[in-house]
Design a protein around this motif. Structure first.
Motif, PDB file in Angstrom:
ATOM      1  N   LYS A 240       0.938  -0.972   0.069  1.00 20.58           N
ATOM      2  CA  LYS A 240      -0.048   0.092  -0.008  1.00 20.58           C
ATOM      3  C   LYS A 240       0.901   1.466  -0.005  1.00 20.58           C
ATOM      4  O   LYS A 240       1.798   1.324   0.695  1.00 20.58           O
ATOM      5  CB  LYS A 240      -0.753   0.093   1.182  1.00 20.58           C
ATOM      6  CG  LYS A 240      -1.912  -0.960   1.334  1.00 20.58           C
ATOM      7  CD  LYS A 240      -2.925  -1.160   2.553  1.00 20.58           C
ATOM      8  CE  LYS A 240      -3.937  -2.251   2.363  1.00 20.58           C
ATOM      9  NZ  LYS A 240      -4.577  -2.131   3.966  1.00 20.58           N
ATOM     10  N   ILE A 241       0.457   2.254  -0.954  1.00 14.70           N
ATOM     11  CA  ILE A 241       1.209   3.314  -0.981  1.00 14.70           C
ATOM     12  C   ILE A 241       1.234   4.265   0.422  1.00 14.70           C
ATOM     13  O   ILE A 241       2.302   4.701   0.933  1.00 14.70           O
ATOM     14  CB  ILE A 241       0.864   4.316  -2.032  1.00 14.70           C
ATOM     15  CG1 ILE A 241       1.047   3.730  -3.642  1.00 14.70           C
ATOM     16  CG2 ILE A 241       1.552   5.655  -1.986  1.00 14.70           C
ATOM     17  CD1 ILE A 241       0.240   4.347  -4.624  1.00 14.70           C
ATOM     18  N   LEU A 242       0.117   4.053   1.122  1.00 14.97           N
ATOM     19  CA  LEU A 242      -0.259   4.874   2.359  1.00 14.97           C
ATOM     20  C   LEU A 242      -0.383   3.794   3.511  1.00 14.97           C
ATOM     21  O   LEU A 242      -0.987   3.984   4.485  1.00 14.97           O
ATOM     22  CB  LEU A 242      -1.368   5.759   2.231  1.00 14.97           C
ATOM     23  CG  LEU A 242      -1.530   6.670   1.058  1.00 14.97           C
ATOM     24  CD1 LEU A 242      -2.899   7.480   1.048  1.00 14.97           C
ATOM     25  CD2 LEU A 242      -0.387   7.945   1.220  1.00 14.97           C
ATOM     26  N   GLY A 243       0.355   2.761   3.428  1.00  7.53           N
ATOM     27  CA  GLY A 243       0.341   1.627   4.609  1.00  7.53           C
ATOM     28  C   GLY A 243       1.321   1.897   5.491  1.00  7.53           C
ATOM     29  O   GLY A 243       2.341   3.172   5.236  1.00  7.53           O
ATOM     30  N   ASP A 244       1.381   1.112   6.565  1.00 10.74           N
ATOM     31  CA  ASP A 244       2.406   1.284   7.687  1.00 10.74           C
ATOM     32  C   ASP A 244       3.697   0.510   7.338  1.00 10.74           C
ATOM     33  O   ASP A 244       4.624   0.808   7.886  1.00 10.74           O
ATOM     34  CB  ASP A 244       1.766   0.594   8.803  1.00 10.74           C
ATOM     35  CG  ASP A 244       0.492   1.670   9.507  1.00 10.74           C
ATOM     36  OD1 ASP A 244       0.628   2.790   9.137  1.00 10.74           O
ATOM     37  OD2 ASP A 244      -0.358   0.771   9.941  1.00 10.74           O
ATOM     38  N   GLU A 245       3.718  -0.421   6.370  1.00 14.75           N
ATOM     39  CA  GLU A 245       4.833  -1.191   6.226  1.00 14.75           C
ATOM     40  C   GLU A 245       5.782  -0.197   5.438  1.00 14.75           C
ATOM     41  O   GLU A 245       5.650   0.624   4.580  1.00 14.75           O
ATOM     42  CB  GLU A 245       4.299  -2.473   5.213  1.00 14.75           C
ATOM     43  CG  GLU A 245       5.445  -3.135   4.656  1.00 14.75           C
ATOM     44  CD  GLU A 245       5.021  -4.040   3.512  1.00 14.75           C
ATOM     45  OE1 GLU A 245       6.130  -5.059   3.262  1.00 14.75           O
ATOM     46  OE2 GLU A 245       4.160  -4.147   3.068  1.00 14.75           O
ATOM     47  N   ASP A 246       7.054  -0.585   5.895  1.00 17.45           N
ATOM     48  CA  ASP A 246       8.423   0.068   5.173  1.00 17.45           C
ATOM     49  C   ASP A 246       8.600  -0.737   3.956  1.00 17.45           C
ATOM     50  O   ASP A 246       9.068  -1.872   3.918  1.00 17.45           O
ATOM     51  CB  ASP A 246       9.663  -0.253   5.970  1.00 17.45           C
ATOM     52  CG  ASP A 246      10.765   0.318   5.269  1.00 17.45           C
ATOM     53  OD1 ASP A 246      10.753   1.108   4.447  1.00 17.45           O
ATOM     54  OD2 ASP A 246      11.770   0.475   6.199  1.00 17.45           O
ATOM     55  N   CYS A 247       7.953  -0.252   2.944  1.00 19.51           N
ATOM     56  CA  CYS A 247       7.974  -0.968   1.440  1.00 19.51           C
ATOM     57  C   CYS A 247       8.561  -0.154   0.518  1.00 19.51           C
ATOM     58  O   CYS A 247       8.377  -0.251  -0.815  1.00 19.51           O
ATOM     59  CB  CYS A 247       6.936  -1.235   0.919  1.00 19.51           C
ATOM     60  SG  CYS A 247       5.497  -0.079   1.113  1.00 19.51           S
ATOM     61  N   GLY A 248       9.801   0.733   0.749  1.00 17.94           N
ATOM     62  CA  GLY A 248      10.279   1.312  -0.153  1.00 17.94           C
ATOM     63  C   GLY A 248      10.992   0.458  -1.285  1.00 17.94           C
ATOM     64  O   GLY A 248      10.928   0.930  -2.491  1.00 17.94           O
TER      65      GLY A 248
END
Length: 256
Positions: free
Chosen positions: A99-107
């Protein structure tokens, strides 16, 4: 297809799925295939089984389209080995559940999707066009886009592929930009087409992190990778002066 017999086609992401089926179809129609992938050995494995009089030859080279250096090295090798090409199929693509606005660090995931689906396509097109133009012959750039490049939808509960949508919308715009650039250059020998499949039964969702891709395909109507390959082959049968700029292909029962 006869007019392309003996020509050279570069296919990115040619090791499996849609890329593999396009490569097989090209080979059977006498088109030489230069497959680019991170797993080039898989290209050679299926290519060695497609042999016969009038068939094209298969070549494979390791290439990671997320890396500009890898792309440049691959096309340098192609130019040294074959001098020119005639067809480019930008097929490499990935899907990541994020998710773009999620909590996960997904850079890192975000960058990988953008670099594969968009940056890689742009850089491969830039490098390939130089070799197509060098041939002084007719050429084709075919971008494997997606239904997701035209409409926002979330078909799989628990699977968010928001960045994927963005990259595919970019492919839609870029395909038209390239077409208009060719017109401005007065180059009517090279055509650009964006093919937008709906849901295709490949390993894409499994690699994206979907918990049960088998159940997903059981619930959502899907087409096969060879159906997309057939659409690509159809494009090559059209007259040189005909440019099908956008082709959408999906299951007859797909709702979105």
């Amino acid at each position: 297809m006869e007019k392309w017999r003996g020509k050279f086609a570069v296919i990115t992401g040619a090791s499996a799925g849609i890329g593999e089926e396009i490569a097989k179809d090209f080979l059977k129609n006498g088109i030489n295939v230069i497959g680019l992938a991170r797993r080039p050995e898989l290209i050679l494995q299926y290519g060695e089984k497609i042999v016969g009089e009038g068939y094209g030859k298969v070549y494979a080279h390791k290439c990671d389209v997320t890396s500009l250096e890898s792309i440049k090295d691959a096309f340098k090798w192609i130019e040294e080995q074959f001098e020119v090409i005639h067809i480019l199929v930008n097929n490499a693509g990935i899907l990541k559940s994020l998710k773009i606005l999620g909590d996960e660090d997904c850079g890192d995931k975000i960058n990988e999707v953008i670099q594969t689906n968009f940056n890689g396509l742009v850089h491969c097109s830039h490098e390939a066009y130089r070799l197509i133009k060098k041939s002084e012959d007719y050429g084709f750039i075919i971008n494997i886009n997606s239904n997701a490049g035209h409409r926002i939808f979330f078909p799989a509960p628990g699977l968010s592929h928001n960045v994927y949508h963005g990259t595919k919308f970019a492919v839609t715009a870029t395909s038209e930009i390239m077409r208009q650039e060719l017109i401005m250059q007065e180059n009517d020998k090279v055509r650009v087409t964006s093919i937008s499949p709906g849901v295709v039964n490949t390993e894409l969702f499994a690699k994206a992190g979907h918990a049960s891709p088998t159940n997903f395909y059981g619930n959502v109507p899907s087409i096969k990778a060879e159906d997309v390959a057939n659409a690509v082959s159809y494009l090559l049968t059209t007259p040189y002066y005909v440019n099908i700029t956008e082709l959408t292909i999906k299951h007859v029962s797909q709702k979105f």
